[in-house]
Enzyme design. Sequence first.
Site, PDB file in Angstrom:
ATOM      1  N   LYS A  76       0.863  -1.194   0.000  1.00 47.99           N
ATOM      2  CA  LYS A  76       0.000   0.000   0.000  1.00 47.99           C
ATOM      3  C   LYS A  76       0.899   1.243   0.000  1.00 47.99           C
ATOM      4  O   LYS A  76       1.921   1.273   0.698  1.00 47.99           O
ATOM      5  CB  LYS A  76      -0.897  -0.041   1.250  1.00 47.99           C
ATOM      6  N   SER A 151      -9.892   1.800   2.778  1.00 50.28           N
ATOM      7  CA  SER A 151      -8.997   2.567   1.946  1.00 50.28           C
ATOM      8  C   SER A 151      -7.928   1.744   1.224  1.00 50.28           C
ATOM      9  O   SER A 151      -7.286   2.255   0.314  1.00 50.28           O
ATOM     10  CB  SER A 151      -8.285   3.630   2.800  1.00 50.28           C
ATOM     11  N   SER A 175     -10.212  -0.573   6.949  1.00 51.87           N
ATOM     12  CA  SER A 175      -9.623  -0.465   5.611  1.00 51.87           C
ATOM     13  C   SER A 175      -8.922  -1.693   5.050  1.00 51.87           C
ATOM     14  O   SER A 175      -8.574  -1.709   3.876  1.00 51.87           O
ATOM     15  CB  SER A 175      -8.643   0.699   5.572  1.00 51.87           C
TER      16      SER A 175
HETATM   17  N1  GLN Z   1     -13.432   4.195   6.180  1.00 56.92           N
HETATM   18  C1  GLN Z   1     -12.836   4.661   7.401  1.00 56.92           C
HETATM   19  C2  GLN Z   1     -12.413   6.096   7.266  1.00 56.92           C
HETATM   20  O1  GLN Z   1     -12.633   6.656   6.228  1.00 56.92           O
HETATM   21  C3  GLN Z   1     -11.672   3.784   7.776  1.00 56.92           C
HETATM   22  C4  GLN Z   1     -10.477   4.037   6.967  1.00 56.92           C
HETATM   23  C5  GLN Z   1      -9.312   3.201   7.378  1.00 56.92           C
HETATM   24  O2  GLN Z   1      -9.463   2.165   8.021  1.00 56.92           O
HETATM   25  N2  GLN Z   1      -8.130   3.685   7.020  1.00 56.92           N
HETATM   26  O3  GLN Z   1     -11.873   6.670   8.177  1.00 56.92           O
END
Ligand code: GLN
Length: 484
Positions: A76, A151, A175
């Site tokens: 990532k 994400s 995410s």
């Molecule tokens: N969808 C959540 C957010 O937008 C979690 C994102 C994540 O786990 N990085 O904060």
Amino acid sequence: MHTKTIAQLSAALRSGEISSVELTTLFLARIKQHNPALNCYISITEAQALEAAAAADQRLKGGDATPLTGIPIAHKDIFCTEGVKTTCGSKMLDNFIAPYESTCTAKFAAAGAVMLGKTNMDEFAMGSSNETSYYGAVKNPWDQGRVPGGSSGGSVAAVAARLAPAATGTDTGGSIRQPAALCGLTGLKPTYGRVSRYGMIAFASSLDQAGPVTYSAEDAALLMNVMAGFDERDSTSVEREVPDYTAELTNSIEGLKIGLPKEYFDDGLDENIARVIERAIKAYEALGAVVKEISLPNTALAVPTYYVVAPAECSTNLSRFDGVRFGHRCDDPKDLFDLYTRSRGEGFGAEVKRRIMIGTYVLSAGYYDAYYLKAQKIRRLISEDFRAAFETVDVIMGPTAPSTAFKLGEKADDPVTMYLSDIYTIAVNMAGLPAASIPAGFVDGLPVGLQVIGNYFDESRLLNVAHQYQQATDWHLQVPAEFQ
Ligand code: GLN
């Protein structure tokens, strides 16, 4: 070859059936063929990958190979990789070549894994659909009109389309697990502190945790053997022995006590998903597990609490991107104030700005007690719910996400609906617990994930529980038609 698990590829490399250079070349060719449509990679590190693969082939011959030596992997783009562009999905870091290596990626390199490239992600990991990336949306390999989740959407789509046999992701509120569910993969968020955050660009420091994205639980165990462990450069990493995560995979789960939180099966859950999850639970009962209804009474507070805590932490973490110390700098600033405001205004996207504004608001002197302090107290209540539950059960199961993959653009203009995508995953981060998502079936051709939540540092058990299910089912081995 591209549909094999890491366990199988590792055996093929050792027997000489294929070399790492051949395997790497094969995946690079697949990336070139499919990435223009899927957009999973931001950077493809071809020359570096071929060099690492040649070194891995030497090591395989020399006999000091690890199970990951010669295995291609995608990282990532939140992990700093020395000499390689590291963007975190943001225009802010579009020109950032990391001057040092994150602990996590360094450990993979030391094990002999071959980095194929850096994967697309929501900007600064803020999102559930990968649509907030400066580099554009990622497409779900199961249906390219739909999101892969986020994400870690690039990592997950890359593995689902077999453009990498495995990838790293990070999980602050879901995410790893939510995209794994939406793309039919196995994803594990370890206990907070299990994997070093050194060199991982911070979103919400008390919640962020890196973990593996793979086809199978067995492969996740192989990645965890490399990733997990204490790091003196991360003050929140925990000094605790790292087990061999593959050692307990084959244990029987006869008598395993599974808790089903009644709050996870209420009206908010799509009934087709509920049916898939119920069938998975039945499969566990057939394997000898016993099921019990439990309650996590503060579940409904998890999302609102997270959207105080995570923005608060991100607003402080992202203050370093000011056009001076880090990040994009605007052209011809008039003065210092103009430099800060225009650099940040141009460098950050809308979702990141929204979070920074919420974060600075809840931390401001007049509102700190009403929002931030209150959220910290609720966070404790959420942790207590889990602590009480784990006094009577070994693992907790439920859906990973409330729906299957949604259409591109469907929720992009409605932040609150988007935030609810993480309704079953966020509480786990608030408590710092480990949890996995494993493929459990399909609804209308789209994958559904089963979430398995464990007690602190119980990753071995989670992987064992996932592996036993994967011995009895083949959902995790399904490949989208176009990528077989
Ligand atoms: N969808 C959540 C957010 O937008 C979690 C994102 C994540 O786990 N990085 O904060």
